[in-house]
Design a protein around this motif. Structure first.
Motif, PDB file in Angstrom:
ATOM      1  N   LYS A 201       0.833  -1.250   0.148  1.00  0.00           N
ATOM      2  CA  LYS A 201       0.027   0.200   0.138  1.00  0.00           C
ATOM      3  C   LYS A 201       0.874   1.356   0.025  1.00  0.00           C
ATOM      4  CE  LYS A 201      -0.995  -0.157   4.883  1.00  0.00           C
ATOM      5  NZ  LYS A 201      -1.975  -0.246   5.907  1.00  0.00           N
ATOM      6  N   GLU A 202       0.103   2.446  -0.394  1.00  0.00           N
ATOM      7  CA  GLU A 202       0.886   3.504  -0.681  1.00  0.00           C
ATOM      8  C   GLU A 202       1.377   4.160   0.671  1.00  0.00           C
ATOM      9  OE1 GLU A 202       0.207   7.554  -3.358  1.00  0.00           O
ATOM     10  OE2 GLU A 202      -1.557   6.265  -2.876  1.00  0.00           O
ATOM     11  N   GLY A 203       2.239   4.862   0.605  1.00  0.00           N
ATOM     12  CA  GLY A 203       3.069   5.685   1.927  1.00  0.00           C
ATOM     13  C   GLY A 203       4.224   5.435   2.582  1.00  0.00           C
ATOM     14  N   ASP A 204       4.841   4.313   1.896  1.00  0.00           N
ATOM     15  CA  ASP A 204       6.011   3.758   2.708  1.00  0.00           C
ATOM     16  C   ASP A 204       7.233   3.624   1.812  1.00  0.00           C
ATOM     17  OD1 ASP A 204       7.729   2.806   5.162  1.00  0.00           O
ATOM     18  OD2 ASP A 204       7.888   1.118   3.829  1.00  0.00           O
ATOM     19  N   SER A 205       7.147   3.387   0.661  1.00  0.00           N
ATOM     20  CA  SER A 205       8.253   3.318  -0.443  1.00  0.00           C
ATOM     21  C   SER A 205       8.150   4.093  -1.612  1.00  0.00           C
ATOM     22  CB  SER A 205       8.167   1.640  -0.837  1.00  0.00           C
ATOM     23  OG  SER A 205       8.759   1.567  -1.998  1.00  0.00           O
ATOM     24  N   ASP A 226      -4.233  -3.252  -2.544  1.00  0.00           N
ATOM     25  CA  ASP A 226      -3.181  -3.055  -1.701  1.00  0.00           C
ATOM     26  C   ASP A 226      -2.916  -4.439  -0.789  1.00  0.00           C
ATOM     27  OD1 ASP A 226      -2.989  -0.500  -2.335  1.00  0.00           O
ATOM     28  OD2 ASP A 226      -4.089   0.165  -0.553  1.00  0.00           O
ATOM     29  N   ALA A 227      -1.734  -4.514  -0.604  1.00  0.00           N
ATOM     30  CA  ALA A 227      -1.226  -5.400   0.573  1.00  0.00           C
ATOM     31  C   ALA A 227      -0.791  -4.753   1.674  1.00  0.00           C
ATOM     32  CB  ALA A 227      -0.089  -6.402   0.047  1.00  0.00           C
ATOM     33  N   ILE A 233       4.589 -14.346   3.704  1.00  0.00           N
ATOM     34  CA  ILE A 233       4.037 -15.632   2.887  1.00  0.00           C
ATOM     35  C   ILE A 233       2.752 -15.603   2.573  1.00  0.00           C
ATOM     36  CG2 ILE A 233       3.776 -17.134   4.880  1.00  0.00           C
ATOM     37  CD1 ILE A 233       5.054 -17.963   1.673  1.00  0.00           C
ATOM     38  N   ASN A 234       2.007 -14.811   3.416  1.00  0.00           N
ATOM     39  CA  ASN A 234       0.544 -14.776   3.395  1.00  0.00           C
ATOM     40  C   ASN A 234       0.186 -13.943   2.079  1.00  0.00           C
ATOM     41  OD1 ASN A 234      -0.204 -16.152   5.650  1.00  0.00           O
ATOM     42  ND2 ASN A 234       0.322 -14.175   7.111  1.00  0.00           N
ATOM     43  N   VAL A 235       0.928 -12.977   1.851  1.00  0.00           N
ATOM     44  CA  VAL A 235       0.637 -12.145   0.451  1.00  0.00           C
ATOM     45  C   VAL A 235       0.753 -13.001  -0.803  1.00  0.00           C
ATOM     46  CG1 VAL A 235       2.706 -11.148  -0.020  1.00  0.00           C
ATOM     47  CG2 VAL A 235       0.822  -9.788  -0.751  1.00  0.00           C
ATOM     48  N   PHE A 236       1.871 -14.140  -0.749  1.00  0.00           N
ATOM     49  CA  PHE A 236       1.989 -14.918  -1.779  1.00  0.00           C
ATOM     50  C   PHE A 236       0.783 -16.045  -1.890  1.00  0.00           C
ATOM     51  CE2 PHE A 236       6.096 -13.399  -0.942  1.00  0.00           C
ATOM     52  CZ  PHE A 236       6.594 -13.071  -2.068  1.00  0.00           C
ATOM     53  N   ASN A 237       0.309 -16.352  -0.683  1.00  0.00           N
ATOM     54  CA  ASN A 237      -0.822 -17.023  -0.467  1.00  0.00           C
ATOM     55  C   ASN A 237      -2.109 -16.499  -1.157  1.00  0.00           C
ATOM     56  OD1 ASN A 237       0.648 -19.346   0.734  1.00  0.00           O
ATOM     57  ND2 ASN A 237       0.283 -18.881   2.759  1.00  0.00           N
TER      58      ASN A 237
END
Length: 296
Positions: A201-205, A226-227, A233-237
């Motif tokens: 999600k926006e705001g850190d990178s 957004d992630a 690993i949960n975002v890959f799942n």
């Protein structure tokens, strides 16, 4: 040191049945089955196939088994080495390792520098990739371990640690193996039109924010979801479960055995290197200086 479910999985694969694994682990077959079910549920992966004659390991289970065996062997060697080091005068360099931040690149670096690192000893320490806890891991650089080798374009990370840059990794896109785009050797942005693309999600990178702005402005047909600020690993799942695309990196191509990571026709890449404390120990400072002298 490892989760007992990992030891159970290894025993099941090596024994070929729940009953034999139970004998090896001194627990009941029911407990073995329960631990395997919990592990598969936790990872959202089918690791083995059950049959009346025993168990058969799946391709994803085989991939995970190979990596876990290597991690256990590496960790055992590190622990054995650490016990020897305890009574020696060598300077210890402790390196954190995880699925998304593996220490393999550090070991390659170590091999190239071993001729000038005779006064140093390497210790490898596993840690979990958890997006809720990763900032505390970064804050503990210099306490639990001296280095993590990984990618970094996070303001929150840079507020907590320094980075010795070693190179760049290309940004890529991962999709499930049965996704229509999985057969492509390279993606055009137009290939992603109408597709859902998961990204931080926006705001850190700053880099990811710029990429998001580029896609929203010039390729609004791509549906961005957004992630969290940091992957685990949960975002890959999630990518697999939702059968969608995931903004990923070339160094993560083997993170999930059911995903295919594909290059994209763009110039986006991210710095990677050694993450270490703002207040490094004498050993860390000496190691960094050796890197600089070696021109690395």
């Amino acid at each position: 040191m490892f989760d007992h479910k990992i030891d159970t999985f290894l025993a099941v694969v090596e024994s070929g049945s729940f009953n034999k694994a139970a004998e090896k682990l001194f627990i009941s077959p029911t407990a073995v089955m329960k631990q395997m079910n919990n592990l598969e549920s936790q990872l959202n992966l089918n690791l083995i196939k059950r049959s009346p004659s025993g168990v058969i390991i799946t391709p994803s289970g085989e991939s995970l088994y190979r990596d876990l065996v290597k991690i256990k062997e590496d960790t055992k060697r590190s622990i054995d080495a650490a016990r020897i080091i305890e009574n020696s005068n060598k300077k210890v360099i402790r390196v954190g390792t995880s699925i998304l931040n593996p220490c393999s690149a550090f070991i390659d670096l170590w091999s190239r520098m071993c001729h000038c690192m005779l006064d140093f000893q390497l210790e490898i320490i596993p840690f979990d990739d958890d997006h809720n806890d990763i900032l505390s891991v970064i804050e503990n650089l210099g306490t639990e371990f001296d280095f993590i080798i990984g990618v970094c374009n996070s303001r929150r990370w840079f507020d907590r640690c320094d980075l010795y840059r070693l190179g760049k990794y290309k940004k890529m896109v991962a999709v499930p193996m049965d996704h229509p785009l999985a057969c492509k050797s390279i993606l055009r942005l137009e290939d992603l039109y109408g597709e859902k693309l998961i990204m931080v999600k926006e705001g850190d990178s700053p880099l990811n924010d710029y990429l998001r702005h580029d896609l929203n402005t010039n390729h609004p047909e791509i549906i961005i979801e957004d992630a969290d600020y940091f992957y685990d690993i949960n975002v890959f799942n999630r990518c697999l479960k939702e059968n969608c695309a995931l903004l990923s990196l070339e160094c993560w191509k083997n993170v999930h055995p059911s995903l295919v990571t594909i290059p994209v026709e763009w110039d986006y890449s991210i710095d990677y290197g050694l993450l270490y404390s703002f207040n490094p120990s004498e050993s860390v400072t000496m190691f960094i200086n050796e890197l600089k002298k070696s021109g690395i």
